[in-house]
Write a protein that holds these residues in place. Structure first.
Motif, PDB file in Angstrom:
ATOM      1  N   THR A   1       0.826  -1.206   0.000  1.00  0.00           N
ATOM      2  CA  THR A   1       0.000   0.000   0.000  1.00  0.00           C
ATOM      3  C   THR A   1       0.860   1.254   0.000  1.00  0.00           C
ATOM      4  OG1 THR A   1      -1.818  -1.121   1.129  1.00  0.00           O
ATOM      5  CG2 THR A   1      -1.774   1.273   1.263  1.00  0.00           C
ATOM      6  N   VAL A   2       1.901   1.290   0.845  1.00  0.00           N
ATOM      7  CA  VAL A   2       2.793   2.457   0.855  1.00  0.00           C
ATOM      8  C   VAL A   2       3.401   2.663  -0.530  1.00  0.00           C
ATOM      9  CG1 VAL A   2       4.881   3.469   1.824  1.00  0.00           C
ATOM     10  CG2 VAL A   2       3.329   2.218   3.315  1.00  0.00           C
ATOM     11  N   ALA A   3       3.908   1.595  -1.129  1.00  0.00           N
ATOM     12  CA  ALA A   3       4.588   1.707  -2.415  1.00  0.00           C
ATOM     13  C   ALA A   3       3.657   2.204  -3.515  1.00  0.00           C
ATOM     14  CB  ALA A   3       5.190   0.358  -2.796  1.00  0.00           C
ATOM     15  N   THR A   4       2.501   1.587  -3.650  1.00  0.00           N
ATOM     16  CA  THR A   4       1.599   1.953  -4.741  1.00  0.00           C
ATOM     17  C   THR A   4       0.975   3.334  -4.526  1.00  0.00           C
ATOM     18  OG1 THR A   4      -0.136   0.614  -3.677  1.00  0.00           O
ATOM     19  CG2 THR A   4       1.108  -0.414  -5.456  1.00  0.00           C
ATOM     20  N   GLU A   5       0.713   3.686  -3.269  1.00  0.00           N
ATOM     21  CA  GLU A   5       0.159   5.018  -2.986  1.00  0.00           C
ATOM     22  C   GLU A   5       1.195   6.106  -3.231  1.00  0.00           C
ATOM     23  OE1 GLU A   5      -3.151   6.311  -1.702  1.00  0.00           O
ATOM     24  OE2 GLU A   5      -3.273   4.650  -3.132  1.00  0.00           O
ATOM     25  N   LEU A   6       2.450   5.860  -2.857  1.00  0.00           N
ATOM     26  CA  LEU A   6       3.491   6.849  -3.128  1.00  0.00           C
ATOM     27  C   LEU A   6       3.654   7.072  -4.625  1.00  0.00           C
ATOM     28  CD1 LEU A   6       6.318   6.060  -0.546  1.00  0.00           C
ATOM     29  CD2 LEU A   6       4.915   8.133  -0.684  1.00  0.00           C
TER      30      LEU A   6
ATOM     31  N   GLU B   1       7.572  -9.080  -8.915  1.00  0.00           N
ATOM     32  CA  GLU B   1       8.295  -8.399  -9.995  1.00  0.00           C
ATOM     33  C   GLU B   1       7.352  -7.605 -10.892  1.00  0.00           C
ATOM     34  OE1 GLU B   1       8.488 -12.162 -13.140  1.00  0.00           O
ATOM     35  OE2 GLU B   1      10.267 -11.597 -11.995  1.00  0.00           O
ATOM     36  N   LEU B   2       6.043  -7.921 -10.862  1.00  0.00           N
ATOM     37  CA  LEU B   2       5.069  -7.138 -11.625  1.00  0.00           C
ATOM     38  C   LEU B   2       5.024  -5.684 -11.172  1.00  0.00           C
ATOM     39  CD1 LEU B   2       2.022  -9.591 -11.837  1.00  0.00           C
ATOM     40  CD2 LEU B   2       3.528  -8.893 -13.711  1.00  0.00           C
ATOM     41  N   LEU B   3       5.515  -5.408  -9.969  1.00  0.00           N
ATOM     42  CA  LEU B   3       5.500  -4.046  -9.447  1.00  0.00           C
ATOM     43  C   LEU B   3       6.345  -3.105 -10.294  1.00  0.00           C
ATOM     44  CD1 LEU B   3       5.811  -5.023  -5.700  1.00  0.00           C
ATOM     45  CD2 LEU B   3       3.796  -3.982  -6.752  1.00  0.00           C
ATOM     46  N   ALA B   4       7.315  -3.662 -11.035  1.00  0.00           N
ATOM     47  CA  ALA B   4       8.141  -2.822 -11.914  1.00  0.00           C
ATOM     48  C   ALA B   4       7.281  -2.099 -12.944  1.00  0.00           C
ATOM     49  CB  ALA B   4       9.198  -3.676 -12.605  1.00  0.00           C
ATOM     50  N   GLU B   5       6.188  -2.750 -13.359  1.00  0.00           N
ATOM     51  CA  GLU B   5       5.285  -2.118 -14.318  1.00  0.00           C
ATOM     52  C   GLU B   5       4.541  -0.945 -13.705  1.00  0.00           C
ATOM     53  OE1 GLU B   5       2.758  -5.164 -15.880  1.00  0.00           O
ATOM     54  OE2 GLU B   5       4.438  -6.478 -16.415  1.00  0.00           O
ATOM     55  N   ARG B   6       4.532  -0.884 -12.370  1.00  0.00           N
ATOM     56  CA  ARG B   6       3.926   0.233 -11.647  1.00  0.00           C
ATOM     57  C   ARG B   6       4.958   1.319 -11.328  1.00  0.00           C
ATOM     58  NH1 ARG B   6      -0.863  -1.515 -12.556  1.00  0.00           N
ATOM     59  NH2 ARG B   6      -2.330  -2.017 -10.915  1.00  0.00           N
ATOM     60  N   GLY B   7       6.194   1.139 -11.789  1.00  0.00           N
ATOM     61  CA  GLY B   7       7.236   2.108 -11.485  1.00  0.00           C
ATOM     62  C   GLY B   7       7.843   1.938 -10.111  1.00  0.00           C
TER      63      GLY B   7
END
Length: 381
Positions: free
Chosen positions: A15-20, A63-69
């Motif tokens: 949540t912290v990562a995607t919200e930031l 690793e899919l988080l890379a697509e979210r920056g």
């Protein structure tokens, strides 16, 4: 470029990562660390035990988080330096402008003599396939679920598991020759839900013919027998809920207080060290009645949203967001197709205010949507 380093990629860290990333865009570096390659929700463990679904079906590669920056770093956190807002990952030091510790809590069957040898831990992923096999071979007898230590993740989950097993046994024609029971060392069944909530859980269990008891402290587990401080319980198959503890690297960080948990300001989730926050199961927040804040995914998520908003406000020069208000909720499954909703205002005084909604099929559907919506939000469709 400013950087936020987030240790732990569970509910809170994700949540912290995607919200930031949403709030600050590409001008801020987000580094998220976890030792595991894939994420799945704890509810999947119970679903796999009773055949509702598998852990793999609900898992996503981080690793899919890379697509979210988001820069995902797989590795074990070996040291935390809060003074420098830094951590060592597999021996390499990474520092940051803000540090968020979201490393969770670990089940520790080893703290209860004999539990690991003679019982199954439904809170530890490696134990789930063995428990599933044992249940498939079960042909009736004494099936016991024992809460052997506190705190543990997701307070209602042992009772969910018990009721799911009741339904599972009935579907297989085994219920009439099975003594199904659940017990806890706590003074009432579900302290975070208060006396009324605990009484309600007791009524649900009793209506299904499930024996239940509170205040039963486990001293040790032997083959076929749980020895309590007072009395004992014989079993043919035992599912134990072990106490949970913070990872050793957290205890070595200098941030911990009572029993090794990180103490934080309950409204800001700050640790007292500049730019260092802690959220989720790794923390301990004492409520007005002396009990700790429940260790639950939704709590970590809501805390994470507040921390992300605070970091974004600091970097943008905006006023701080409203404080974390201590509210949360969860769905308690009563079977495959029905669940109740528990809503809590945990910072209320003199005791948390908790409301339990009656079971319904719609609540069960909401729980499945709860998982699906978050997986899509964090990892994409």
């Amino acid at each position: 470029m400013a950087r936020t380093l987030i240790l732990g990629a569970g509910f809170g860290g994700l949540t912290v990562a995607t919200e930031l990333r949403r709030l600050l865009g590409e001008g801020h570096e987000v580094v998220l660390v976890d030792r595991r390659e894939r994420f799945f929700m704890g509810l999947r463990k119970l679903w796999e035990v009773v055949g509702i679904g598998t852990m793999d079906e609900g898992s996503r590669p981080r690793e899919l988080l890379a697509e979210r920056g988001i820069r995902f770093r797989q590795g074990r956190v070996t040291a935390i330096d809060p003074g420098q807002r830094a951590a060592s990952i597999e021996g390499e030091t990474v520092d940051a402008d803000h540090l968020v510790i979201a490393l969770g809590a670990e089940p520790r069957s080893d703290l209860v003599p004999g539990l690991g040898e003679h019982g199954f831990d439904a809170w530890a992923r490696p134990s789930i396939p063995r428990l599933r096999d044992a249940l498939e071979a079960f042909d009736g007898g004494r099936l016991a679920i024992v809460i052997a230590g506190v705190p543990y993740k997701c307070p209602p989950a042992p009772y969910e598991l018990t009721m799911l097993l009741d339904e599972w046994l009935r579907e297989r024609g085994l219920r009439d020759r099975t003594e199904l029971s659940v017990s806890t060392m706590q003074p009432i069944l579900l302290p975070n839900a208060g006396k009324e909530g605990s009484a309600w859980i007791g009524e649900q269990l009793a209506s299904r013919g499930i024996a239940h008891a509170a205040g039963r402290k486990v001293e040790r587990v032997e083959e076929g027998r749980v020895v309590f401080a007072e009395g004992e319980l014989e079993f043919d198959l035992l599912i134990g809920v072990p106490p949970h503890r913070p990872p050793a690297v957290v205890e070595d960080s200098g941030l911990t207080g009572e029993f090794g948990w990180i103490g934080v300001d309950q409204e800001t989730l700050e640790t007292g060290r500049d730019g260092v926050f802690a959220i989720g199961d790794v923390t301990q927040i004492k409520l007005a009645n002396g009990l700790p804040m429940p260790k639950a995914g939704i709590i970590a998520e809501l805390e994470g949203a507040r921390v992300a908003a605070a970091i974004a406000a600091q970097l943008s020069g905006d006023p701080p967001p409203p404080p974390f208000d201590g509210s949360g909720y969860c769905f308690i499954e009563m079977g495959k197709s029905t669940a109740s909703l528990v809503e809590g205002e945990f910072f209320a005084e003199p005791e948390p205010s908790v409301v339990v909604r009656e079971p319904s099929a719609s609540h069960a559907e909401e729980k499945h949507r709860f998982e699906a919506e978050r997986l899509e939000r964090w990892f994409g469709g």
